[in-house]
Design a protein around this motif. Structure first.
Motif, short mmCIF file in Angstrom:
data_model
loop_
_atom_site.label_atom_id
_atom_site.label_comp_id
_atom_site.label_asym_id
_atom_site.label_seq_id
_atom_site.Cartn_x
_atom_site.Cartn_y
_atom_site.Cartn_z
N ALA B 61 0.51 -1.22 -0.30
CA ALA B 61 0.25 -0.09 0.09
C ALA B 61 0.70 1.41 -0.23
O ALA B 61 1.85 1.19 0.68
CB ALA B 61 -0.83 0.00 1.24
N PRO B 63 0.42 5.80 0.72
CA PRO B 63 -0.59 6.33 1.14
C PRO B 63 -1.51 7.33 -0.14
O PRO B 63 -0.68 8.03 -0.86
CB PRO B 63 0.39 7.67 2.16
CG PRO B 63 1.32 6.71 2.72
CD PRO B 63 1.27 5.76 0.99
N HIS B 67 -6.66 1.32 -2.97
CA HIS B 67 -6.65 -0.02 -2.30
C HIS B 67 -5.27 -0.51 -3.87
O HIS B 67 -5.15 -1.41 -4.22
CB HIS B 67 -7.46 -0.85 -3.14
CG HIS B 67 -8.77 -0.87 -1.29
ND1 HIS B 67 -8.09 -1.65 -0.18
CD2 HIS B 67 -9.37 -0.04 -1.21
CE1 HIS B 67 -8.96 -0.99 0.64
NE2 HIS B 67 -9.95 -0.13 -0.21
N TRP B 124 2.51 5.38 9.19
CA TRP B 124 1.58 5.39 8.51
C TRP B 124 1.68 3.76 7.96
O TRP B 124 0.44 3.57 8.41
CB TRP B 124 1.56 6.79 7.54
CG TRP B 124 0.74 5.79 6.38
CD1 TRP B 124 -0.11 6.28 6.49
CD2 TRP B 124 0.26 5.55 5.18
NE1 TRP B 124 -1.49 5.81 5.24
CE2 TRP B 124 -0.28 4.84 4.54
CE3 TRP B 124 1.60 3.86 4.74
CZ2 TRP B 124 -1.24 4.03 3.87
CZ3 TRP B 124 1.34 2.77 4.09
CH2 TRP B 124 -0.03 3.24 3.15
N GLU B 125 2.82 2.83 8.05
CA GLU B 125 2.30 1.69 7.42
C GLU B 125 2.11 1.13 9.23
O GLU B 125 1.13 0.23 9.26
CB GLU B 125 3.88 1.72 7.54
CG GLU B 125 3.89 0.10 7.42
CD GLU B 125 5.54 -0.26 6.79
OE1 GLU B 125 6.41 0.13 7.58
OE2 GLU B 125 6.21 -1.00 5.53
N THR B 127 -0.72 2.26 11.41
CA THR B 127 -1.49 2.77 11.07
C THR B 127 -2.32 1.55 10.24
O THR B 127 -3.27 1.11 10.47
CB THR B 127 -2.24 3.42 11.08
OG1 THR B 127 -0.97 4.85 12.15
CG2 THR B 127 -3.81 3.80 10.89
N HIS B 128 -1.62 1.71 8.98
CA HIS B 128 -2.42 0.65 8.02
C HIS B 128 -2.64 -0.60 8.22
O HIS B 128 -3.57 -1.19 7.86
CB HIS B 128 -1.50 1.24 6.28
CG HIS B 128 -2.39 0.19 5.54
ND1 HIS B 128 -2.66 1.05 4.65
CD2 HIS B 128 -1.41 -0.50 4.59
CE1 HIS B 128 -3.18 0.19 3.93
NE2 HIS B 128 -2.56 -1.33 3.48
N GLY B 132 -5.74 -2.71 9.19
CA GLY B 132 -5.99 -3.60 7.82
C GLY B 132 -7.86 -4.47 7.87
O GLY B 132 -8.01 -4.50 9.46
#
Lengths: 142, 240
Positions: B61, B63, B67, B124-125, B127-128, B132
């Motif tokens: 992914a 930012p 998708h 960010w990573e 959190t992603h 998920g």
């Protein structure tokens, strides 16, 4: 040069006076090696279905070798270890040699656990296709 | 210096390096063993199971890219951020050798910005990954899981109602990923704190009064080590 730490116990080498060209050259080398690593990573991503296990393993080992090369440039140029005297270099590098045994022994051990588990500790041959399809009994009653 | 120097006869440092720098090197060596132990433990567990999460599927992914399937792209950005902040750090050390306070300040600010950018990427990573939403077949039911230290939605795919769906994978995946990248991220964070401290001390003129910028060199050793560790984390978690 005024960079001397005022101590009679230390002789400063001349490399400190050099320009920044070596730093930028190292930056481009590191970037280049990273791009090669990424290319190999994408190669595996797009073609792994067509490749043999040995070829994939070889490519991954090549990526690991490129990582070692990057580590060499970071430690030698950016951390200036290459500019230190031999005594100093050896006091850092020799203990790190333990990693050779450390990596070999532990990955070997991990692989051994897998083999023991897949063969019930050697009591049956390993299946060529690993079966890890869980038994989904709740599906049956539908 | 003469090649026949008697390094061990006393009166001088046998490593021709100041006490502080020797100790920083030894600290970094012990830290290398800590990280090495973590990464090798991860490798051992990964070698011992039949199926492991494919990094190209887990880390695909970017930012604001929705998708879109972009394997390796975001982590490459993080890698280049860290390499570049390593360059600005070594340039700060270089300016320190020249006793150029303005130059040291400029490159320390750039290095700190690079460190903060890296930490932002990692936040960010994480959190992603944690938030998920991946379909997993658990006890015959489809659930939607993120990746955490107790949940791994990247297990073997099985056929369920005519479609392939993942089953829970080894929970060690999340533990090692968050443990090791977290330990590295904490090093980046403390490196930023150290660099900010060095920037303040530079601005206050402490190193000019002292007559040398050796503290910048020691902070630089730590910062380059953080980059060095990332090179191996990048290899072990994302590339292979």
């Amino acid at each position: 040069m005024s960079s001397q730490v005022s101590s009679p116990e230390i002789t400063h080498a001349q490399e400190h006076a050099s320009g920044t060209s070596r730093i930028w050259k190292t930056f481009w080398v590191l970037s280049f090696l990273t791009v090669i690593e990424l290319s190999l990573g994408y190669f595996l991503y797009f073609y792994h279905g067509d490749l043999t296990y040995g070829f994939i393993l070889g490519t991954k080992l090549l990526i690991a070798a490129l990582t070692i090369a990057k580590a060499y440039y970071i430690v030698s140029i950016f951390m200036h270890l290459g500019d230190e005297i031999r005594n100093m270099i050896m006091t850092i590098i020799v203990p790190l040699m333990l990693f050779i045994w450390f990596i070999t022994a532990f990955l070997w051990d991990g692989n051994s656990w897998k083999t023991l588990r897949n063969t019930d500790a050697g009591s049956r041959p390993a299946q060529t296709e690993q079966s890890h399809t869980p038994v989904i009994d709740k599906d049956v009653k539908k | 210096m003469p090649t026949n120097t008697k390094w061990w006869n006393g009166g001088r440092s046998p490593f021709n390096i100041s006490y502080g720098k020797v100790m920083m090197w030894y600290f970094l060596m012990s830290d290398a063993f800590t990280f090495g132990a973590f990464l090798i433990s991860y490798g051992t567990i990964r070698f011992s199971v039949n199926h492991w999460a494919d990094p190209n599927h887990v880390f695909n992914a970017f930012p604001f890219a929705g998708h879109a399937n972009l394997p390796l792209v975001f982590v490459s950005l993080m890698t280049f951020i860290l390499i570049f902040s390593s360059v600005t750090m070594v340039l700060a050390v270089h300016e320190g050798h020249k006793m150029n306070r303005k130059g040291v300040e400029k490159y320390m600010i750039l290095t700190i910005l690079g460190g903060l950018a890296f930490l932002g990427c990692q936040a960010w990573e994480w959190t992603h990954m944690i938030t998920g939403d991946h379909a997993v077949l658990v006890n015959g039911q489809i659930e939607h899981w993120g990746t955490t230290v107790t949940r791994n939605p990247w297990g073997v795919e099985v056929m369920h109602n005519g479609a392939m769906v993942a089953t829970p994978g080894p929970i060690a995946f999340g533990g090692y990923f968050f443990g090791i990248t977290g330990f590295h991220g904490f090093h980046v964070f403390s490196g930023v704190i150290i660099n900010v401290t060095m920037l303040i001390k530079t601005r206050l003129g402490h190193f000019d009064q002292r007559g040398h910028y050796e503290m910048i060199e020691k902070a630089g050793l730590y910062w380059h080590f953080v980059d060095l560790v990332w090179v191996f984390v990048f290899l072990c978690f994302y590339l292979v």
